[in-house]
Scaffold this active site. Structure first.
Site, mmCIF file in Angstrom:
data_model
loop_
_atom_site.group_PDB
_atom_site.id
_atom_site.type_symbol
_atom_site.label_atom_id
_atom_site.label_comp_id
_atom_site.label_asym_id
_atom_site.label_seq_id
_atom_site.Cartn_x
_atom_site.Cartn_y
_atom_site.Cartn_z
ATOM 1 N N ASP A 205 -2.369 13.038 6.648
ATOM 2 C CA ASP A 205 -0.915 12.919 6.554
ATOM 3 C C ASP A 205 -0.282 12.817 7.936
ATOM 4 O OD1 ASP A 205 -1.264 13.072 3.833
ATOM 5 O OD2 ASP A 205 -0.289 15.026 3.596
ATOM 6 N N GLY B 95 3.112 4.101 -1.437
ATOM 7 C CA GLY B 95 3.375 4.559 -2.794
ATOM 8 C C GLY B 95 2.084 4.567 -3.593
ATOM 9 N N GLY C 192 -1.046 3.468 -5.717
ATOM 10 C CA GLY C 192 -1.872 2.280 -5.807
ATOM 11 C C GLY C 192 -1.808 1.460 -4.535
ATOM 12 N N TYR D 79 0.786 -1.236 0.000
ATOM 13 C CA TYR D 79 0.000 0.000 0.000
ATOM 14 C C TYR D 79 0.816 1.284 0.000
ATOM 15 C CZ TYR D 79 -4.324 -2.500 0.239
ATOM 16 O OH TYR D 79 -5.384 -3.315 -0.087
ATOM 17 N N HIS E 205 -3.965 5.427 5.401
ATOM 18 C CA HIS E 205 -3.776 6.728 4.748
ATOM 19 C C HIS E 205 -4.541 6.777 3.426
ATOM 20 C CE1 HIS E 205 -1.345 9.788 2.483
ATOM 21 N NE2 HIS E 205 -1.579 10.444 3.604
ATOM 22 N N ASP E 206 -4.465 5.704 2.645
ATOM 23 C CA ASP E 206 -5.230 5.635 1.393
ATOM 24 C C ASP E 206 -6.733 5.762 1.672
ATOM 25 O OD1 ASP E 206 -2.859 5.257 0.032
ATOM 26 O OD2 ASP E 206 -3.260 3.173 -0.517
#
EC number: 3.1.1.4
Length: 138
Positions: free
Chosen positions: A105, A45, A47, A43, A63-64
């Site tokens: 973040d 980076g 995509g 996960y 985070h995604d």
């Protein structure tokens, strides 16, 4: 050498918030995010798919998910305001979207810090094609 070239090319497209996110991670952990987290596990980076491999990868998954909830915002582009007071990251500004991006973040940077002890070098530069399990729901 190939990895450094890829990182350099990717940086050409990094604007605003992603650069701030890099700085926030660096300040929180003391690590260089481009070499430590950019190609980590499933996960971290660009995509993401499959089951997160460890606690650090789960930080990226969360985070995604956090970015995914900000449908009215541009989390990868919007610049936000933050400061560091002692060891605390403080998100500022009046724009609710930018503040939420900053909070996403911040949570990831703190998560990375809290999981430095379990960081697994074997997952650095991990091939995403190996992430074949069903992805968990946010």
């Amino acid at each position: 050498m190939r990895t450094l070239w890829i990182v350099a090319v990717l940086l050409l497209g990094v604007e605003g918030n992603l650069w701030q996110f890099r700085e926030m991670i660096k300040e929180a952990t003391g690590k260089e995010p481009l070499t430590t987290y950019l190609f980590y596990a499933c996960y971290c980076g660009w995509g993401g798919r499959g089951e997160p491999k460890d606690a650090t990868d789960r930080c990226c998954f969360v985070h995604d998910c956090c970015y995914g909830k900000l449908t009215a915002c541009s989390p990868k582009l919007d610049m936000y305001t933050y400061s560091q007071k002692n060891e605390d990251i403080v998100c500022g500004g009046d724009d609710p979207c930018k503040k939420e991006i900053c909070e996403c973040d911040k949570a990831a940077a703190i998560c990375f810090l809290n999981n430095l002890g379990t960081y697994n070098e074997e997952y650095n530069n991990y091939r995403k094609s190996r992430c074949i399990e069903e992805s968990p729901k946010c």
